[in-house]
Design a protein around this motif. Structure first.
Motif, PDB file in Angstrom:
ATOM      1  N   ILE A  84       0.833  -1.080   0.093  1.00 47.31           N
ATOM      2  CA  ILE A  84       0.074  -0.029   0.065  1.00 47.31           C
ATOM      3  C   ILE A  84       0.912   1.283  -0.073  1.00 47.31           C
ATOM      4  O   ILE A  84       1.733   1.303   0.965  1.00 47.31           O
ATOM      5  CB  ILE A  84      -0.831   0.152   1.156  1.00 47.31           C
ATOM      6  N   ILE A  86       0.733   5.168   0.270  1.00 45.19           N
ATOM      7  CA  ILE A  86      -0.112   6.576   0.614  1.00 45.19           C
ATOM      8  C   ILE A  86       0.818   7.569   0.068  1.00 45.19           C
ATOM      9  O   ILE A  86       1.917   7.981   0.494  1.00 45.19           O
ATOM     10  CB  ILE A  86       0.127   6.466   2.094  1.00 45.19           C
ATOM     11  N   GLN A  87       0.201   8.159  -0.943  1.00 44.73           N
ATOM     12  CA  GLN A  87       0.995   8.978  -1.870  1.00 44.73           C
ATOM     13  C   GLN A  87       0.735  10.418  -1.365  1.00 44.73           C
ATOM     14  O   GLN A  87      -0.223  10.937  -1.028  1.00 44.73           O
ATOM     15  CB  GLN A  87       0.505   8.848  -3.463  1.00 44.73           C
ATOM     16  N   ILE A 104      -4.258   2.635   8.585  1.00 45.18           N
ATOM     17  CA  ILE A 104      -3.947   1.226   7.666  1.00 45.18           C
ATOM     18  C   ILE A 104      -4.026  -0.085   8.732  1.00 45.18           C
ATOM     19  O   ILE A 104      -4.758  -0.837   8.309  1.00 45.18           O
ATOM     20  CB  ILE A 104      -2.601   1.221   6.846  1.00 45.18           C
ATOM     21  N   ARG A 107      -7.564  -0.445   9.685  1.00 44.28           N
ATOM     22  CA  ARG A 107      -8.533  -1.053   8.242  1.00 44.28           C
ATOM     23  C   ARG A 107      -7.894  -2.310   7.935  1.00 44.28           C
ATOM     24  O   ARG A 107      -9.202  -3.047   7.517  1.00 44.28           O
ATOM     25  CB  ARG A 107      -8.232  -0.028   7.000  1.00 44.28           C
ATOM     26  N   GLU A 108      -6.957  -2.564   8.155  1.00 40.99           N
ATOM     27  CA  GLU A 108      -6.424  -4.123   7.539  1.00 40.99           C
ATOM     28  C   GLU A 108      -6.447  -4.884   8.876  1.00 40.99           C
ATOM     29  O   GLU A 108      -6.328  -6.274   8.664  1.00 40.99           O
ATOM     30  CB  GLU A 108      -5.036  -3.993   7.409  1.00 40.99           C
ATOM     31  N   GLU A 200      -1.625  -1.115  -4.008  1.00 39.21           N
ATOM     32  CA  GLU A 200      -2.505  -0.175  -3.715  1.00 39.21           C
ATOM     33  C   GLU A 200      -2.214   1.049  -3.578  1.00 39.21           C
ATOM     34  O   GLU A 200      -0.995   1.338  -2.747  1.00 39.21           O
ATOM     35  CB  GLU A 200      -3.639  -0.421  -2.723  1.00 39.21           C
ATOM     36  N   THR A 201      -2.703   2.057  -4.305  1.00 36.44           N
ATOM     37  CA  THR A 201      -2.336   3.614  -3.974  1.00 36.44           C
ATOM     38  C   THR A 201      -3.443   4.199  -3.595  1.00 36.44           C
ATOM     39  O   THR A 201      -4.527   4.453  -3.814  1.00 36.44           O
ATOM     40  CB  THR A 201      -1.873   4.227  -5.193  1.00 36.44           C
ATOM     41  N   THR A 202      -3.334   5.223  -2.331  1.00 36.05           N
ATOM     42  CA  THR A 202      -4.211   5.926  -1.783  1.00 36.05           C
ATOM     43  C   THR A 202      -3.568   6.960  -1.461  1.00 36.05           C
ATOM     44  O   THR A 202      -2.437   7.606  -1.330  1.00 36.05           O
ATOM     45  CB  THR A 202      -4.783   5.203  -0.437  1.00 36.05           C
ATOM     46  N   PHE A 203      -4.301   8.067  -0.444  1.00 38.74           N
ATOM     47  CA  PHE A 203      -3.943   9.344  -0.128  1.00 38.74           C
ATOM     48  C   PHE A 203      -4.330   9.571   1.079  1.00 38.74           C
ATOM     49  O   PHE A 203      -5.351   8.953   1.628  1.00 38.74           O
ATOM     50  CB  PHE A 203      -4.572  10.377  -1.293  1.00 38.74           C
ATOM     51  N   ASP A 206      -7.950  10.240   1.865  1.00 43.34           N
ATOM     52  CA  ASP A 206      -8.808   9.141   2.072  1.00 43.34           C
ATOM     53  C   ASP A 206      -8.750   8.473   3.246  1.00 43.34           C
ATOM     54  O   ASP A 206      -9.761   7.723   3.536  1.00 43.34           O
ATOM     55  CB  ASP A 206      -8.333   8.027   0.777  1.00 43.34           C
ATOM     56  N   LEU A 207      -7.865   8.763   4.049  1.00 36.22           N
ATOM     57  CA  LEU A 207      -7.646   7.782   5.422  1.00 36.22           C
ATOM     58  C   LEU A 207      -8.072   8.878   6.458  1.00 36.22           C
ATOM     59  O   LEU A 207      -8.090   8.571   7.707  1.00 36.22           O
ATOM     60  CB  LEU A 207      -6.410   7.546   5.455  1.00 36.22           C
TER      61      LEU A 207
END
Length: 249
Positions: A84, A86-87, A104, A107-108, A200-203, A206-207
Motif C-alpha cells: 500500500i 500512501i502517496q 491502515i 482498516r486491515e 494499492e495507491t491511496t492518499f 482518503d484516510l
C-alpha cells in the motif's frame, strides 16, 4: 495473523549527502534512493515469521511520492504479499506517519506491526512509539530477537545495561535493531513475481488523516569540518593541551 511492515524510501546509505546551495534542504536530484536499512530488517523478520507458519499475510506500507513504488516492489520481492502506497509529495513528519500507519492497521485488522527503529535520513526514532500510543498497543523497541508464542510476542531488546526480554500481548508494535537478522537478497524470479503482486495507491485525505507539518525548517547546513589532529611528545603535553586548549578537563 496479518503482519504490517512500514518501509521508507531514503537516500541510499552509500551516497554522500549534499546540502542544497540555498540551504533549504538536502539535494535529491539525480540521487540514488533505496529502502531504509532498518526497514529491510523489518521486512526480513516478517518474511521469516510467515515461513515459520506464524503469519499468514504480510502487508507493506510506504508514505511518499510515486517513486516509492520501487521501494514497495523491493519489499514484495523479498517476500511480502501486497503493498500500500500512501502517496504524497510533501515531507511527512513522524507523528503524521504514525497516524497514517495507524489508519491502515485498523482498516486491515493487523495482528503485528514491525517497523525499523529509525530512518537513516532523519534519525527520529519516533514513529514506532507514536504508533503504539495511537493504537493503544504494547510495544517492544530495539528488538534483537522476536518470537511469537501463544498469542504473545516475546521481544529481546537492547538497552544501555544489556538485554531485556519483554512479553507483549498481541496485537503489538515491534521496532527492529541491527542485530535482529540479516536481510536476504531478492532473487531474479522473485523480483519478476513482485511486479504482479498487488500494490494499492491511496492518499492521506482518503484516510481522513491530517498530515500538515508542525515544524518549519529554517536552514540546513553541513557540520563544520574537523580540524587536523596533532601529535604530542608525552602525556604531560597531552594533559596540558586538553586542559588549556581544548578545555575538556
Amino acid at each position: 495473523m496479518k503482519v504490517l511492515v512500514a518501509v521508507k524510501r531514503v537516500v541510499d546509505y552509500n551516497v554522500k549527502v549534499r546540502v542544497k546551495a540555498d540551504g533549504s534542504g538536502v539535494e535529491t536530484t539525480n540521487v540514488k534512493f533505496s529502502m531504509n536499512p532498518f526497514d529491510e530488517i523489518a521486512v526480513e523478520e516478517a518474511v521469516r515469521l510467515k515461513e515459520a507458519g506464524k503469519a499468514q499475510e504480510i502487508v507493506v506500507v510506504s508514505i511518499g511520492p510515486a517513486q516509492a513504488q520501487e521501494t514497495l516492489r523491493a519489499a514484495l520481492a523479498m517476500g511480502a504479499d501486497r503493498a500500500i502506497l500512501i502517496q504524497t509529495d510533501e515531507a511527512v513528519e513522524p507523528l503524521a506517519v504514525a497516524k497514517l500507519i495507524a489508519a491502515i492497521a485498523k482498516r486491515e485488522e493487523i495482528g503485528l506491526a514491525i517497523l525499523g527503529k529509525q530512518a537513516i535520513d532523519d534519525d527520529s526514532n519516533q514513529t514506532g512509539q507514536m504508533l503504539a500510543a495511537l493504537l493503544g498497543w504494547p510495544q517492544g523497541t530495539f528488538a534483537s530477537k522476536l518470537a511469537l508464542e501463544e498469542g504473545r510476542a516475546v521481544v529481546t531488546r537492547e538497552i544501555d545495561g544489556g538485554l531485556e526480554t519483554v512479553s507483549l500481548a498481541l496485537p503489538a508494535v515491534v521496532t527492529t535493531d541491527l542485530r535482529l537478522n540479516t536481510p536476504r537478497y531478492a532473487s531474479l524470479p522473485n523480483i519478476m513475481k513482485a511486479k504482479k503482486k498487488p500494490l494499492e495507491t491511496t492518499f492521506a485525505v482518503d484516510l481522513d488523516v491530517d498530515i500538515a507539518p508542525r515544524l518549519v525548517t529554517l536552514k540546513v547546513e553541513e557540520p563544520p569540518k574537523r580540524k587536523a589532529g596533532v601529535k604530542v611528545a608525552d602525556a604531560a603535553t597531552l594533559v596540558d593541551k586538553l586542559k588549556n586548549e581544548a578545555k575538556v578537563i
